[in-house]
Scaffold this motif. Structure first.
Motif, mmCIF file in Angstrom:
data_model
loop_
_atom_site.group_PDB
_atom_site.id
_atom_site.type_symbol
_atom_site.label_atom_id
_atom_site.label_comp_id
_atom_site.label_asym_id
_atom_site.label_seq_id
_atom_site.Cartn_x
_atom_site.Cartn_y
_atom_site.Cartn_z
ATOM 1 N N ASN A 20 0.845 -1.193 0.000
ATOM 2 C CA ASN A 20 0.000 0.000 0.000
ATOM 3 C C ASN A 20 0.882 1.246 0.000
ATOM 4 N N PHE A 21 0.377 2.301 -0.632
ATOM 5 C CA PHE A 21 1.109 3.549 -0.808
ATOM 6 C C PHE A 21 0.176 4.715 -0.529
ATOM 7 N N ALA A 22 0.771 5.822 -0.122
ATOM 8 C CA ALA A 22 -0.019 7.014 0.203
ATOM 9 C C ALA A 22 -0.591 7.677 -1.049
ATOM 10 N N THR A 23 0.172 7.631 -2.156
ATOM 11 C CA THR A 23 -0.275 8.300 -3.382
ATOM 12 C C THR A 23 -0.020 7.422 -4.604
ATOM 13 N N ARG A 24 -0.688 7.744 -5.680
ATOM 14 C CA ARG A 24 -0.484 7.053 -6.948
ATOM 15 C C ARG A 24 0.951 7.238 -7.426
ATOM 16 N N PHE A 25 1.499 8.424 -7.261
ATOM 17 C CA PHE A 25 2.862 8.715 -7.718
ATOM 18 C C PHE A 25 3.897 7.892 -6.944
ATOM 19 N N GLU A 26 3.688 7.729 -5.657
ATOM 20 C CA GLU A 26 4.574 6.898 -4.847
ATOM 21 C C GLU A 26 4.515 5.443 -5.333
ATOM 22 N N ALA A 27 3.317 4.968 -5.625
ATOM 23 C CA ALA A 27 3.143 3.603 -6.129
ATOM 24 C C ALA A 27 3.853 3.422 -7.470
ATOM 25 N N GLU A 28 3.701 4.391 -8.367
ATOM 26 C CA GLU A 28 4.358 4.311 -9.678
ATOM 27 C C GLU A 28 5.871 4.274 -9.544
ATOM 28 N N ARG A 29 6.435 5.096 -8.676
ATOM 29 C CA ARG A 29 7.888 5.098 -8.478
ATOM 30 C C ARG A 29 8.375 3.744 -7.989
ATOM 31 N N TYR A 30 7.662 3.159 -7.040
ATOM 32 C CA TYR A 30 8.049 1.858 -6.504
ATOM 33 C C TYR A 30 7.923 0.774 -7.578
ATOM 34 N N ILE A 31 6.815 0.752 -8.293
ATOM 35 C CA ILE A 31 6.607 -0.241 -9.349
ATOM 36 C C ILE A 31 7.738 -0.178 -10.360
ATOM 37 N N ASN A 32 8.075 1.017 -10.817
ATOM 38 C CA ASN A 32 9.122 1.156 -11.825
ATOM 39 C C ASN A 32 10.501 0.803 -11.285
ATOM 40 N N ALA A 33 10.747 1.070 -10.016
ATOM 41 C CA ALA A 33 12.033 0.721 -9.412
ATOM 42 C C ALA A 33 12.165 -0.796 -9.236
ATOM 43 N N MET A 34 11.064 -1.473 -8.996
ATOM 44 C CA MET A 34 11.082 -2.912 -8.725
ATOM 45 C C MET A 34 10.634 -3.756 -9.918
ATOM 46 N N LEU A 35 10.551 -3.156 -11.091
ATOM 47 C CA LEU A 35 9.991 -3.819 -12.261
ATOM 48 C C LEU A 35 10.706 -5.118 -12.614
ATOM 49 N N GLU A 36 12.025 -5.127 -12.568
ATOM 50 C CA GLU A 36 12.765 -6.342 -12.910
ATOM 51 C C GLU A 36 12.560 -7.441 -11.878
ATOM 52 N N GLU A 37 12.467 -7.064 -10.624
ATOM 53 C CA GLU A 37 12.328 -8.054 -9.552
ATOM 54 C C GLU A 37 10.897 -8.570 -9.409
ATOM 55 N N LEU A 38 9.920 -7.677 -9.492
ATOM 56 C CA LEU A 38 8.531 -8.057 -9.215
ATOM 57 C C LEU A 38 7.641 -8.130 -10.451
ATOM 58 N N ASP A 39 8.107 -7.647 -11.601
ATOM 59 C CA ASP A 39 7.337 -7.610 -12.839
ATOM 60 C C ASP A 39 6.154 -6.631 -12.703
ATOM 61 N N ILE A 40 5.312 -6.596 -13.695
ATOM 62 C CA ILE A 40 4.166 -5.680 -13.700
ATOM 63 C C ILE A 40 3.109 -6.211 -12.727
ATOM 64 N N PRO A 41 2.536 -5.349 -11.893
ATOM 65 C CA PRO A 41 1.521 -5.826 -10.938
ATOM 66 C C PRO A 41 0.267 -6.330 -11.653
ATOM 67 N N GLU A 42 -0.474 -7.199 -10.967
ATOM 68 C CA GLU A 42 -1.726 -7.720 -11.511
ATOM 69 C C GLU A 42 -2.829 -6.682 -11.480
ATOM 70 N N SER A 43 -2.875 -5.902 -10.381
ATOM 71 C CA SER A 43 -3.939 -4.908 -10.251
ATOM 72 C C SER A 43 -3.514 -3.814 -9.285
ATOM 73 N N GLU A 62 4.055 2.587 -20.822
ATOM 74 C CA GLU A 62 4.391 3.591 -21.828
ATOM 75 C C GLU A 62 5.909 3.682 -21.950
ATOM 76 N N GLU A 63 6.449 3.086 -23.003
ATOM 77 C CA GLU A 63 7.887 3.134 -23.281
ATOM 78 C C GLU A 63 8.711 2.630 -22.109
ATOM 79 N N GLY A 64 8.292 1.517 -21.527
ATOM 80 C CA GLY A 64 9.046 0.918 -20.435
ATOM 81 C C GLY A 64 8.778 1.493 -19.056
ATOM 82 N N GLN A 65 7.894 2.456 -18.947
ATOM 83 C CA GLN A 65 7.501 3.045 -17.663
ATOM 84 C C GLN A 65 6.050 2.675 -17.377
#
Length: 70
Positions: A20-43, A62-65
């Motif tokens: 869980n994250f406080a904001t959408r932007f915080e979630a996006e930063r984490y997802i993109n930082a962990m993309l190789e380890e965790l892959d794209i989230p399901e939902s 969008e272009e790898g982000q």
């Protein structure tokens, strides 16, 4: 601050875990930082602090982000 207006972004991964994250932007930063380890989230969705889902986010690549779109 009104307690009934506080929300959080929930991201669920393919392995069944979620974060869980406080904001959408915080979630996006984490997802993109962990993309190789965790892959794209399901939902991903927004919920209030009582656990009531407000809406789902579309997960867009969008272009790898990864972006969460209302």
């Amino acid at each position: 601050m009104r307690r009934d207006c506080v929300t959080q972004v929930i991201v669920q991964w393919a392995n069944g875990e979620w974060d869980n994250f406080a904001t959408r932007f915080e979630a996006e930063r984490y997802i993109n930082a962990m993309l190789e380890e965790l892959d794209i989230p399901e939902s991903a969705w927004l919920e209030d602090m009582s656990g009531r889902k407000k809406w789902d986010y579309d997960i867009v690549d969008e272009e790898g982000q990864i972006h969460l779109v209302d």
